[in-house]
Enzyme design. Structure first.
Site, PDB file in Angstrom:
ATOM      1  N   ASP A 201       0.817  -1.212   0.000  1.00  0.00           N
ATOM      2  CA  ASP A 201       0.000   0.000   0.000  1.00  0.00           C
ATOM      3  C   ASP A 201       0.850   1.261   0.000  1.00  0.00           C
ATOM      4  O   ASP A 201       2.030   1.237   0.368  1.00  0.00           O
ATOM      5  CB  ASP A 201      -0.943   0.020   1.206  1.00  0.00           C
ATOM      6  CG  ASP A 201      -0.202   0.026   2.550  1.00  0.00           C
ATOM      7  OD1 ASP A 201       0.737  -0.784   2.708  1.00  0.00           O
ATOM      8  OD2 ASP A 201      -0.549   0.848   3.421  1.00  0.00           O
TER       9      ASP A 201
ATOM     10  N   GLU B 229       0.226  -1.046   5.773  1.00  0.00           N
ATOM     11  CA  GLU B 229       1.277  -0.579   6.688  1.00  0.00           C
ATOM     12  C   GLU B 229       1.094   0.896   6.999  1.00  0.00           C
ATOM     13  O   GLU B 229       1.396   1.356   8.093  1.00  0.00           O
ATOM     14  CB  GLU B 229       2.660  -0.823   6.063  1.00  0.00           C
ATOM     15  CG  GLU B 229       3.820  -0.732   7.031  1.00  0.00           C
ATOM     16  CD  GLU B 229       4.388   0.662   7.220  1.00  0.00           C
ATOM     17  OE1 GLU B 229       5.165   0.856   8.156  1.00  0.00           O
ATOM     18  OE2 GLU B 229       4.054   1.579   6.435  1.00  0.00           O
TER      19      GLU B 229
HETATM   20 ZN   LIG Z   1       6.610   2.354   4.347  1.00  0.00          ZN
END
Ligand SMILES: [Zn+2]
Ligand SMILES: *[C@@H]1O[C@H](CO)[C@@H](O)[C@H](O)[C@H]1NC(C)=O
Ligand SMILES: *[C@@H]1O[C@H](CO)[C@@H](O)[C@H](O)[C@H]1NC(C)=O
Ligand SMILES: *[C@@H]1O[C@H](CO)[C@@H](O)[C@H](O)[C@H]1NC(C)=O
Ligand SMILES: *[C@@H]1O[C@H](CO)[C@@H](O)[C@H](O)[C@H]1NC(C)=O
Length: 578
Positions: A175, A242
């Site tokens: 992501d 994340e």
């Molecule tokens: Zn990162």
């Protein structure tokens, strides 16, 4: 005569007593000297010598000793990978892959619903399809499994079971931080075009973290193509969130691997770093983050009865909240440089390896005082290094404040939120105590009920001040520097990466990550967690969460060499034991 005899007798008596006393003196003196020589004196000289020598450049001291460059015994595979990362044809290929994956806008948003119910997660199917299409060899030799749909786990089985050779785990996240619509025009090249201008690859995710993900995949792909068969299992795991909480992929991946390999079941974990290779104190360092600061959001609510603005109390909830915020800011956490902090290790490395003129003598002296456990020097050193202050203290930032809805009504509630990043020596409970000690007297002064962090918040009292914690994470355990895997990692760094100037040496140093990565879910799997990006992050990372994110092609194309060599070296370490 008698007198005379008496006189001579007293003379000889005096002589005897003098002799006697001298003998005692000599005995005492020699005893003292022996004692001094054996214990005190040697300790005094040793300490003097140590303080003078400890941080002397080039001294043979044990401080920040560098691992030897580590070359894989499998020279065939190493040569194959080296040949690739030095070939222009390969450069074109890997740059195209990075550019291609940047073109998939895999943004993660703060307010995403669960996977399976919120369609915005579906873009991650495209990332998976991209990996499958570009890395057929990896998909053929490694097994792909899913943790909560979009958490990808690729396992390349070694010939030995994990009980005999613990697996090596490399993490990356799919992501990216969303590009805000009104900042698109600020990008020199559109954020999801993956434009390569011959020198630089532009786009959201170029450094954070798609460059890392492609490099890891490449390293495995190249090793497979070289004919390498690992003894030690290699696992690649890619999260999907994340940049937000990590709850949708980061945690499920960690749980999945923990079920399979158990506590301490992993040899080492590599994840993205915050510093990479960088120059500090006029010296090139490979900065490996061996710990992360903790995290805590604290909420404060002040509630009271409202009323008409024409008959106000002297201090309403907004005034009281202001008093609380002021108290918080005026009682900031003090800075301290302790030996527990990896940044102390970094300062020692700088003291020993950087040009002497780059670090003031006063700082060197304070370092040795801190090493001896001098608490006063811990505080002074933090003051000397004020430009690095947030590495040495718990930071606090009041980020939200609200209260009042109508100008002619007395507000009934004021709320605020404080974001804290906890120093490695601190803990959630210490920080909570500090806040309770600050806020309780203010509540009492205004005759309000005080609810601390452990309360049930069930008081029906209208006039109260409540503290509550959200999103708490203790500071990460510090990865040990005397482990086999640290030697393998630093030997690999020294073998494959270069200092920023050709004229000095690349020094591997421990460092502290001020933010948090998905590794926060993996503490049980191994003590050896290293956050490190094998490129010069000076310019690159400054743009990671903002416009014009980029990565330099000449650095990116060499990353697979580092990861492949790490895999080979970790495989060689199997015989040496885990
Ligand atoms: Zn990162
Ligand atoms: C002091 O002690 C050291 C070793 O502890 C010994 O080698 C040395 O001879 C001693 N010197 C004297 C004067 O005793
Ligand atoms: C990998 O190894 C594990 C344990 O040794 C085994 O259970 C699994 O089937 C293997 N997977 C493959 C694809 O060989
Ligand atoms: C940094 O070190 C180099 C030699 O390694 C020296 O020429 C240069 O002057 C130094 N720069 C500073 C700012 O100290
Ligand atoms: C604090 O106030 C907010 C609304 O402003 C509310 O949602 C929350 O439940 C309150 N928390 C406590 C512990 O009082």
């Amino acid at each position: 005569m008698a007198k005379q005899r008496n006189a001579s007798q007293s003379r000889s008596n005096a002589l005897l007593s003098l002799l006697f006393r001298s003998a005692i003196l000599v005995a005492v003196l020699s005893l003292a000297l022996t004692y001094l020589n054996n214990s005190l004196w040697s300790r005094i000289t040793e300490r003097l010598g140590r303080d003078l020598d400890k941080y002397v450049r080039g001294s043979s001291s044990h401080v920040c000793r560098q691992a030897a460059k580590l070359s894989p015994t499998n020279t065939k595979s190493e040569r194959f990978v080296r040949g690739k990362v030095e070939s222009p044809a390969y450069h074109a290929e890997i740059i195209q892959k990075l550019s291609g994956i940047i073109q998939i806008p895999s943004e993660s948003y703060d307010e995403l619903g669960p996977i399976g119910t919120d369609d915005r997660w579906n873009v991650f199917y495209r990332i998976e399809a991209f990996i499958k299409s570009k890395y057929p060899k990896v998909l053929e030799k490694a097994v792909l499994e899913h943790a909560n749909t979009h958490g990808l786990v690729l396992t390349w089985n070694g010939s030995l079971p994990s009980s005999q050779a613990k697996p090596l785990l490399m993490l990356a996240h799919q992501d990216v931080v969303p590009v805000l619509a009104d900042t698109v025009q600020d990008w020199t090249h559109p954020p999801y075009q993956g434009h390569f201008d011959g020198e630089i690859i532009w786009g959201r995710g170029a450094t954070d973290d798609k460059g890392y993900m492609i490099s890891i995949l490449e390293s495995v792909d190249l090793l497979m193509k070289s004919g390498f068969e690992p003894k030690r299992t290699v696992i690649l795991a890619f999260g999907c969130d994340e940049e937000i909480s990590g709850e949708n992929c980061g945690r499920p991946i960690a749980d999945f691997l923990h079920r399979r390999y158990g506590d301490e079941g992993i040899y080492l974990i590599m994840d993205e770093g915050s510093m990479g290779i960088q120059k500090e104190f006029n010296q090139s360092f490979a900065m490996v983050s061996v710990a992360e600061k903790g995290y805590l959001d604290i909420g404060i609510n002040v509630t009271s009865t409202g009323g008409h603005a024409s008959t106000p109390p002297d201090h309403n909830v907004i005034g009281i909240m202001s008093e609380i915020v002021l108290a918080i800011e005026e009682n900031a956490f003090p800075g301290r440089v302790t030996t527990k902090n990896p940044m102390f290790g970094f300062l020692e490395c700088a003291a020993v390896h950087a040009p002497p003129s780059s670090m003031p003598l006063a700082v060197r002296k304070r370092l040795s005082s801190v090493a001896r456990g001098d608490a006063h020097a811990e505080t002074q050193l933090a003051r000397d290094l004020d430009d690095m202050r947030y590495y040495f203290r718990t930071s606090q930032s009041v980020g939200k404040m609200s209260g009042g809805v109508k100008i002619n009504a007395i507000p009934e509630i004021a709320s605020s939120m404080v974001n804290l990043r906890l120093a490695v020596e601190s803990s959630i409970s210490l920080v909570q105590q500090h806040y309770e000690n600050l806020v309780r007297p203010i509540a009492q002064k205004h005759g309000m009920v005080f609810e601390g962090f452990q309360s049930s918040y069930e008081s029906t009292e209208r006039r109260k001040v409540s503290l509550y914690g959200v999103d708490a994470l203790e500071p990460a355990p510090v990865s040990p520097l005397d482990s086999e895997s640290w030697r393998v990692l630093s030997g690999t760094i020294r073998n494959t990466l270069r200092p920023l100037d050709d004229d000095n040496e690349l020094i591997v140093t421990p460092y502290l990550m001020p933010a948090n990565t998905d590794t926060k879910f993996f503490w049980a799997l191994t003590k050896n967690i290293y956050r490190f990006t094998p490129i010069n992050l000076v310019e690159n990372l400054n743009r990671a969460h903002t416009t014009n994110e980029f990565i330099r092609a000449d650095e990116f194309v060499r990353e697979p060499l580092f990861f492949a060599t790490l895999i080979l070296n970790a495989d060689d370490a199997v015989q040496a034991g885990d």
